[in-house]
Design an enzyme around this catalytic site. Structure first.
Site, PDB file in Angstrom:
ATOM      1  N   ASP A  37     -14.849  20.627 -21.538  1.00  0.00           N
ATOM      2  CA  ASP A  37     -14.950  20.235 -21.954  1.00  0.00           C
ATOM      3  C   ASP A  37     -14.466  21.303 -23.475  1.00  0.00           C
ATOM      4  OD1 ASP A  37     -17.261  19.470 -20.985  1.00  0.00           O
ATOM      5  OD2 ASP A  37     -18.420  20.375 -22.109  1.00  0.00           O
ATOM      6  N   ASP A  87     -23.501   8.658 -15.357  1.00  0.00           N
ATOM      7  CA  ASP A  87     -24.840   9.605 -15.809  1.00  0.00           C
ATOM      8  C   ASP A  87     -25.920   8.498 -14.847  1.00  0.00           C
ATOM      9  OD1 ASP A  87     -23.041  10.579 -17.127  1.00  0.00           O
ATOM     10  OD2 ASP A  87     -23.882  10.742 -19.204  1.00  0.00           O
TER      11      ASP A  87
END
Lengths: 275, 201
Positions: A11, A130
């Site tokens: 990230d 997702d």
């Protein structure tokens, strides 16, 4: 023989790696270039950088990071987060990224997949999905919060299926995950990066039912994501789950597991890996 | 100086960056004089055979490439840049390629459970005494992304093979023409060694 890939995900925010990388020999654990190099050395087959920058200047920050990574890291890498247009694709690919992953933007405008594949080739279009088990029975009560409904979703059967979410998992689109993956392939996606929101963060293993269902229904590679906690979990998703690659984040960043350890275990169990 | 031929072939920046990392001066160009005066020339490429040949012809690069190759200086094709060196491809029937080496580009045959394109790291079987592979270990892994593959007419031109559904000619060496189906610029240590071998020629 084509090997199964192990992919660490980093990230990045404002051009810096967040959530900590625990390599002893790193001088600057927040530097994407240094983290990328360390992972290359550790045996990573590819890297994914997920940008979570919120500022209006994000594109410049990301392209600058991509340029610096591409100068020193010579394994393929994917960039995701906030990419919405063909111009965004171009700006990031031009600096040396190999693939772009899109999630919400592809749900809002599925033809973005088609346009980007047409312009830059399918090989650089990764659709991130997702997915979460469809809420059934008591869990389907709309007054329940997200976390309450997850806990109550225990009457679920594979036939109930999975739906896709957007905006970082906050909005249920009500679209079937398998159907969406098939549509992405038809539109020109080159790979599917499939995250199980049920499994993500649990360290209890990937959702291999979901992964297998998607992998069996598309003819493009599927990267399993969410839930890795042990080396056995990698083995299960690459065999049972029929995944072509497995992604993990904190597990590698915090050195709970070494990539080389995972790969040796896979090799000993007969799974082809690059070692 | 190394010239990287620019015909809008997608992501060619990483080839340039890998060469710079190895300490070379590299230039992305479609200028005839720059290409002809270069010590080494690389033809990169991602995309479809037919579109790429059209662009090469639109930019008037076909003769330049052939004139450069005729000088005997080293030339390297990467990925689609390998495929373009042959006469034809099943991807774009009717389109004639550069036709510099005898062989055909075919579609990877379908097989049960096999994904196309081949994406990922596959191992190489390296033929003896091939210049690009000096110091590269037998069985080394390199990074592939492709749906079509090369079948050379002459075994002697084959520098390395790999296996994915069928036997794939992954690299060729034909006089001063070299080519790789895989991406050396994305293949970590092994790939950098291959590029270093090329620029040392």
């Amino acid at each position: 023989m084509l090997t199964k890939r192990i992919i660490p995900c980093l990230d990045v925010k404002d051009g810096r790696v967040v959530k900590g990388i625990n390599f002893v020999d790193l001088i600057d654990a927040g530097d994407p270039v240094e983290c990328g190099l360390a992972y290359d050395k550790a045996g990573a087959d590819e890297l994914v950088f997920l940008d979570i920058t919120a500022s209006s200047d994000r594109r410049n920050i990301v392209t600058d990071m991509v340029r610096r990574v591409a100068e020193t890291v010579f394994i393929p890498f994917t960039v995701g987060g906030g990419i919405r247009t063909v111009d965004d694709f171009r700006a990031i690919l031009r600096e040396g990224a190999d693939k772009i992953s899109v999630n919400s933007a592809a749900i809002d405008d599925p033809y973005l997949i088609d346009k980007a594949a047409e312009k830059f080739g399918s090989q650089c279009v990764v659709v991130a999905i997702d997915a979460r088990r469809r809420r059934v029975g008591k869990a389907a009560d709309p007054s329940l919060s997200y976390s309450e409904s997850i806990k109550m979703n225990d009457e679920w059967k594979p036939s109930d299926g999975w739906t896709i979410y957007k905006n970082g998992g906050r909005l249920d689109m009500g679209i079937d995950a398998i159907e969406w993956a098939k549509k992405c392939e038809v539109l020109g996606a080159g790979e599917i990066l499939l995250t199980s929101m049920d499994a993500d963060g649990t360290k209890a293993g990937y959702d291999n039912e979901l992964t297998r269902m998607v992998a069996e229904n598309v003819n493009i590679p599927v990267i399993a994501s969410g839930g890795a906690g042990t080396k056995e979990h990698f083995y299960e998703t690459l065999t049972d789950g029929k995944a072509d690659a497995a992604l993990a984040a904190s597990l590698f960043h915090f050195k709970e597991l070494e990539i080389s350890e995972v790969k040796k275990y896979l090799r000993d169990k007969g799974v082809p890996v690059r070692l | 100086m190394i010239a990287i031929i620019d015909y809008d072939a997608g992501n060619i920046k990483s080839v340039e960056k890998a060469l710079q990392y190895l300490g070379c001066e590299a230039e992305i160009t479609r200028d005839k004089d720059v290409i002809m005066n270069a010590d080494h020339v690389i033809l990169p490429g991602v995309g479809a055979f037919g579109d790429a040949m059209k662009k090469i012809r639109d930019y008037d690069l076909e003769t330049v490439i052939k004139d450069y190759v005729a000088t005997g200086k080293p030339f390297l094709g990467i990925c689609l840049g390998l495929q373009l060196l042959f006469k034809e491809s099943e991807e774009s029937p009717g389109v004639i390629g550069l036709d510099l080496i005898p062989g055909k580009i075919k579609r990877i045959p379908d097989a049960e459970g096999l994904k196309i394109p081949q994406i990922g790291w596959n191992s190489l079987e390296i033929m003896p005494d091939k210049k690009l592979f000096k110091g590269v270990k037998q069985g080394s892994f390199v990074y592939f992304v492709h749906s079509y593959y090369l079948e050379c007419d002459n075994e002697a031109d084959v520098a390395a093979t790999t296996f994915y559904s069928t036997k794939i000619h992954a690299s060729v060496e034909h006089e001063n023409i070299f080519a790789c189906q895989f991406h050396p610029e994305k293949s970590s240590e092994a790939g950098l060694t291959i590029l270093k071998n090329f620029i040392s020629l």
